[in-house]
Design an enzyme around this catalytic site. Structure first.
Site, PDB file in Angstrom:
ATOM      1  N   CYS A   1       0.995  -1.216   0.183  1.00  0.00           N
ATOM      2  CA  CYS A   1      -0.122   0.421   0.333  1.00  0.00           C
ATOM      3  C   CYS A   1       1.012   1.659  -0.070  1.00  0.00           C
ATOM      4  O   CYS A   1       1.475   1.878   0.883  1.00  0.00           O
ATOM      5  CB  CYS A   1      -0.711  -0.033   1.240  1.00  0.00           C
ATOM      6  SG  CYS A   1      -1.947   1.429   0.670  1.00  0.00           S
TER       7      CYS A   1
ATOM      8  N   GLU B   1      -2.425  -1.324  -6.109  1.00  0.00           N
ATOM      9  CA  GLU B   1      -1.662  -2.180  -5.721  1.00  0.00           C
ATOM     10  C   GLU B   1      -1.684  -2.263  -7.461  1.00  0.00           C
ATOM     11  O   GLU B   1      -1.724  -1.912  -8.094  1.00  0.00           O
ATOM     12  CB  GLU B   1      -2.619  -3.051  -5.269  1.00  0.00           C
ATOM     13  CG  GLU B   1      -1.258  -3.972  -4.763  1.00  0.00           C
ATOM     14  CD  GLU B   1       0.436  -3.903  -4.324  1.00  0.00           C
ATOM     15  OE1 GLU B   1       0.925  -3.261  -4.927  1.00  0.00           O
ATOM     16  OE2 GLU B   1      -0.216  -3.107  -2.981  1.00  0.00           O
TER      17      GLU B   1
END
Length: 242
Positions: A15, A116
């Site tokens: 993240c 992502e």
């Protein structure tokens, strides 16, 4: 430095970008404790080192602004490249950089999506995750305050990561810890047993979430705006994944 190398290794956990673009009325309905003067604006590419609003348990929950990047209070200097942006849920209770934040300074970070990258050979393709209904949710975080010895202080946070659910593992081997709404109060409660906190860090179910490939423009943290979320035309290799 050794400290900087450890920080980079930990940050590979996940993240590095997320969004908080929901209308303030929607956020207020989802998070009634959101201050009226929270000064939130739509953000589509929140990145390391940028300001992040969150609730901190200390010991009563209060709204604070943090720098995304945790520097442990005992560090003699900031890690090379900034603080830790992620902490693995499996080791957060033992790692010296994180265990104090885990026990005493847990955070609730509002968000409504995250990015992502799925690696295909030498190319990393960004994907955007969100709820199907677009509703906001909360990441689990930890915080610490680092003093530079000259009166300056950096109050930073790190987002916790966990193993991926069925949807997330199609893109990456980690995902952020998304708290279930019924667990948010206990996450911030300093009296919650640590064993109960461990349960909260299990991956949230993929039901109700969606993912799509988006533009490489998100790679540059200076880029902002709704265009970052526009889906790319599907590629043949994606057909069986999503």
């Amino acid at each position: 430095s050794a400290c900087g190398w450890k920080r980079c290794r930990e940050n590979k956990a996940m993240c590095g970008r997320f969004t908080l673009r929901s209308d303030e009325k929607i956020l207020k309905a989802r998070f009634p404790a959101l201050p009226a003067a929270s000064h939130l604006r739509a953000r589509y590419n929140i990145g390391p080192g940028q300001p992040v609003g969150a609730w901190l348990a200390d010991p009563q929950a209060r709204w604070e602004w943090f720098s995304w990047g945790l520097i442990p209070h005992w560090a003699t200097s900031p890690p090379q490249g900034g603080g830790w942006i992620n902490a693995r849920s499996e080791t957060v209770a033992e790692k010296p950089a994180f265990r104090d934040g885990w026990r005493r300074r847990r955070c609730l970070v509002p968000a409504d999506g995250w990015y992502e990258w799925r690696r295909e050979g030498k190319v990393a393709r960004p994907h955007f995750f969100s709820r199907e209904d677009g509703a906001p949710f909360a990441f689990a975080g930890i915080a610490d305050a680092w003093h530079d010895g000259a009166g300056g202080v950096i109050v930073g946070l790190a987002l916790l990561t966990t193993r991926p659910n069925r949807l997330a593992r199609q893109v990456h081997h980690r995902m952020p810890v998304i708290l279930r709404e019924e667990d948010e109060g206990d996450w911030l409660d300093p009296c919650t047993p640590l064993a109960a906190l461990t349960r909260m860090m299990e991956p949230v179910a993929g039901d109700g979430f969606t993912v799509r490939e988006v533009s490489q423009k998100v790679n540059a943290v200076r880029n902002e705006g709704p265009s970052l979320l526009e889906p790319l035309p599907p590629r043949p290799s994606q057909g069986e994944l999503f």
